[in-house]
Design a protein around this motif. Sequence first.
Motif, PDB file in Angstrom:
ATOM      1  N   MET A   1       1.007  -1.398  -0.007  1.00  0.00           N
ATOM      2  CA  MET A   1      -0.067   0.036  -0.026  1.00  0.00           C
ATOM      3  C   MET A   1       0.911   1.082  -0.273  1.00  0.00           C
ATOM      4  O   MET A   1       1.712   1.430   0.627  1.00  0.00           O
ATOM      5  N   ASP A   2       0.572   2.155  -0.846  1.00  0.00           N
ATOM      6  CA  ASP A   2       1.627   3.519  -0.932  1.00  0.00           C
ATOM      7  C   ASP A   2       0.905   4.376   0.301  1.00  0.00           C
ATOM      8  O   ASP A   2       0.031   4.253   0.882  1.00  0.00           O
ATOM      9  N   LYS A   3       1.958   5.342   0.367  1.00  0.00           N
ATOM     10  CA  LYS A   3       1.691   6.302   1.234  1.00  0.00           C
ATOM     11  C   LYS A   3       0.493   7.191   1.243  1.00  0.00           C
ATOM     12  O   LYS A   3      -0.287   7.407   2.265  1.00  0.00           O
ATOM     13  N   LYS A   4      -0.159   7.565  -0.109  1.00  0.00           N
ATOM     14  CA  LYS A   4      -1.302   8.307  -0.081  1.00  0.00           C
ATOM     15  C   LYS A   4      -2.522   7.610   0.060  1.00  0.00           C
ATOM     16  O   LYS A   4      -3.476   8.035   0.724  1.00  0.00           O
ATOM     17  N   SER A   5      -2.587   6.288  -0.247  1.00  0.00           N
ATOM     18  CA  SER A   5      -3.571   5.415  -0.078  1.00  0.00           C
ATOM     19  C   SER A   5      -3.776   5.241   1.663  1.00  0.00           C
ATOM     20  O   SER A   5      -4.862   5.273   2.214  1.00  0.00           O
ATOM     21  N   GLN A   6      -2.598   5.094   2.381  1.00  0.00           N
ATOM     22  CA  GLN A   6      -2.529   4.689   3.721  1.00  0.00           C
ATOM     23  C   GLN A   6      -2.940   6.118   4.420  1.00  0.00           C
ATOM     24  O   GLN A   6      -3.570   6.024   5.469  1.00  0.00           O
ATOM     25  N   LEU A   7      -2.454   7.283   4.073  1.00  0.00           N
ATOM     26  CA  LEU A   7      -2.983   8.553   4.567  1.00  0.00           C
ATOM     27  C   LEU A   7      -4.584   8.686   4.350  1.00  0.00           C
ATOM     28  O   LEU A   7      -4.907   9.467   5.305  1.00  0.00           O
ATOM     29  N   LYS A   8      -5.044   8.461   3.352  1.00  0.00           N
ATOM     30  CA  LYS A   8      -6.357   8.473   3.149  1.00  0.00           C
ATOM     31  C   LYS A   8      -6.820   7.710   3.770  1.00  0.00           C
ATOM     32  O   LYS A   8      -8.252   8.272   4.315  1.00  0.00           O
ATOM     33  N   GLU A   9      -6.841   6.312   4.245  1.00  0.00           N
ATOM     34  CA  GLU A   9      -7.203   5.703   5.305  1.00  0.00           C
ATOM     35  C   GLU A   9      -7.368   6.315   6.556  1.00  0.00           C
ATOM     36  O   GLU A   9      -8.304   6.147   7.204  1.00  0.00           O
ATOM     37  N   ILE A  10      -6.124   6.655   6.873  1.00  0.00           N
ATOM     38  CA  ILE A  10      -5.950   7.376   8.014  1.00  0.00           C
ATOM     39  C   ILE A  10      -6.834   8.384   8.377  1.00  0.00           C
ATOM     40  O   ILE A  10      -7.793   8.597   9.404  1.00  0.00           O
ATOM     41  N   ASN A  11      -6.973   9.347   7.234  1.00  0.00           N
ATOM     42  CA  ASN A  11      -7.919  10.512   7.498  1.00  0.00           C
ATOM     43  C   ASN A  11      -9.242  10.167   7.470  1.00  0.00           C
ATOM     44  O   ASN A  11     -10.297  10.906   8.140  1.00  0.00           O
ATOM     45  N   THR A  12      -9.930   9.082   6.805  1.00  0.00           N
ATOM     46  CA  THR A  12     -11.032   8.618   7.133  1.00  0.00           C
ATOM     47  C   THR A  12     -11.378   8.214   8.191  1.00  0.00           C
ATOM     48  O   THR A  12     -12.390   8.429   8.909  1.00  0.00           O
ATOM     49  N   GLU A  13     -10.452   7.295   8.953  1.00  0.00           N
ATOM     50  CA  GLU A  13     -10.671   6.948  10.355  1.00  0.00           C
ATOM     51  C   GLU A  13     -10.715   8.109  11.279  1.00  0.00           C
ATOM     52  O   GLU A  13     -11.503   7.969  12.195  1.00  0.00           O
ATOM     53  N   LEU A  14      -9.701   9.101  10.889  1.00  0.00           N
ATOM     54  CA  LEU A  14      -9.877  10.308  11.945  1.00  0.00           C
ATOM     55  C   LEU A  14     -11.241  10.975  11.842  1.00  0.00           C
ATOM     56  O   LEU A  14     -11.573  11.388  13.035  1.00  0.00           O
ATOM     57  N   LYS A  15     -11.812  10.886  10.761  1.00  0.00           N
ATOM     58  CA  LYS A  15     -13.334  11.673  10.628  1.00  0.00           C
ATOM     59  C   LYS A  15     -14.383  10.794  11.342  1.00  0.00           C
ATOM     60  O   LYS A  15     -15.112  11.467  11.871  1.00  0.00           O
ATOM     61  N   ILE A  16     -14.025   9.426  11.151  1.00  0.00           N
ATOM     62  CA  ILE A  16     -14.970   8.703  11.873  1.00  0.00           C
ATOM     63  C   ILE A  16     -14.897   8.603  13.585  1.00  0.00           C
ATOM     64  O   ILE A  16     -15.920   8.757  14.107  1.00  0.00           O
ATOM     65  N   TYR A  17     -13.587   8.733  13.848  1.00  0.00           N
ATOM     66  CA  TYR A  17     -13.417   8.956  15.448  1.00  0.00           C
ATOM     67  C   TYR A  17     -14.005  10.392  15.837  1.00  0.00           C
ATOM     68  O   TYR A  17     -14.932  10.433  16.796  1.00  0.00           O
ATOM     69  N   VAL A  18     -13.831  11.402  15.054  1.00  0.00           N
ATOM     70  CA  VAL A  18     -14.111  12.560  15.446  1.00  0.00           C
ATOM     71  C   VAL A  18     -15.956  12.596  15.374  1.00  0.00           C
ATOM     72  O   VAL A  18     -16.468  13.288  16.538  1.00  0.00           O
ATOM     73  N   ASN A  19     -16.418  12.198  14.465  1.00  0.00           N
ATOM     74  CA  ASN A  19     -17.891  11.856  14.395  1.00  0.00           C
ATOM     75  C   ASN A  19     -18.402  11.101  15.814  1.00  0.00           C
ATOM     76  O   ASN A  19     -19.433  11.592  16.145  1.00  0.00           O
ATOM     77  N   GLU A  20     -17.684  10.154  16.040  1.00  0.00           N
ATOM     78  CA  GLU A  20     -18.230   9.234  16.983  1.00  0.00           C
ATOM     79  C   GLU A  20     -18.246   9.868  18.397  1.00  0.00           C
ATOM     80  O   GLU A  20     -18.885  10.119  19.322  1.00  0.00           O
ATOM     81  N   ALA A  21     -16.861  10.667  18.444  1.00  0.00           N
ATOM     82  CA  ALA A  21     -16.815  11.326  19.963  1.00  0.00           C
ATOM     83  C   ALA A  21     -17.783  12.358  19.806  1.00  0.00           C
ATOM     84  O   ALA A  21     -18.247  13.229  20.817  1.00  0.00           O
ATOM     85  N   SER A  22     -17.931  13.208  18.701  1.00  0.00           N
ATOM     86  CA  SER A  22     -18.928  14.241  18.537  1.00  0.00           C
ATOM     87  C   SER A  22     -20.306  13.710  19.001  1.00  0.00           C
ATOM     88  O   SER A  22     -21.118  14.512  19.789  1.00  0.00           O
ATOM     89  N   PHE A  23     -20.527  12.587  18.685  1.00  0.00           N
ATOM     90  CA  PHE A  23     -21.934  11.908  18.949  1.00  0.00           C
ATOM     91  C   PHE A  23     -22.016  11.681  20.391  1.00  0.00           C
ATOM     92  O   PHE A  23     -23.119  11.928  21.036  1.00  0.00           O
TER      93      PHE A  23
END
Length: 174
Positions: A1-23
Amino acid sequence: MDKKSQLKEINTELKIYVNEASFVSNSCRNKLIRYLGDAFDIKLPIENFAKIDVSLLEDGSIEMRDEVYQREDSLSFDEVLERYHIFKEKADNLLKRKSKDSFPLNDSSNIRNLFVVLLLSVLFIALFIYTLRSFLAGDYIHCIWLFLFISTWLVPSVRERFIQAFNYIKRKLK
């Protein structure tokens, strides 16, 4: 897996974490953002905006609300991944702790409010029966109690309790 796809996956997980915590709550979301800043040695401002977008950059910097917060020194991508996994463990623990099967604070206060409203309703019915008996017996001075109790309806907090209980029951029945 290249850096960009890993970074995109990490940022997607970050958004999920922030949304769950906001909930859960704004303070939980702010604590999660503070954990992210601590993991990458960046002092992030904790603000109470309705929506906060957080994303991680390739050098370990964090972009939040269209502003980039830089580290003093750049990290290699492997160090970014390692620090992200440390953050991820803390975030999982925080969300697991906060989202227990217990009542949320708002639900527990609404349930307490229902008990108070129920108690006030029972008291009203008892006073109504007492006033009716007093009226039929010709003891008019005891009829004043019902009028005194009804006058508490003019106090905003009592009225708001009934309205809040009615809205809570309506929401739960939908």
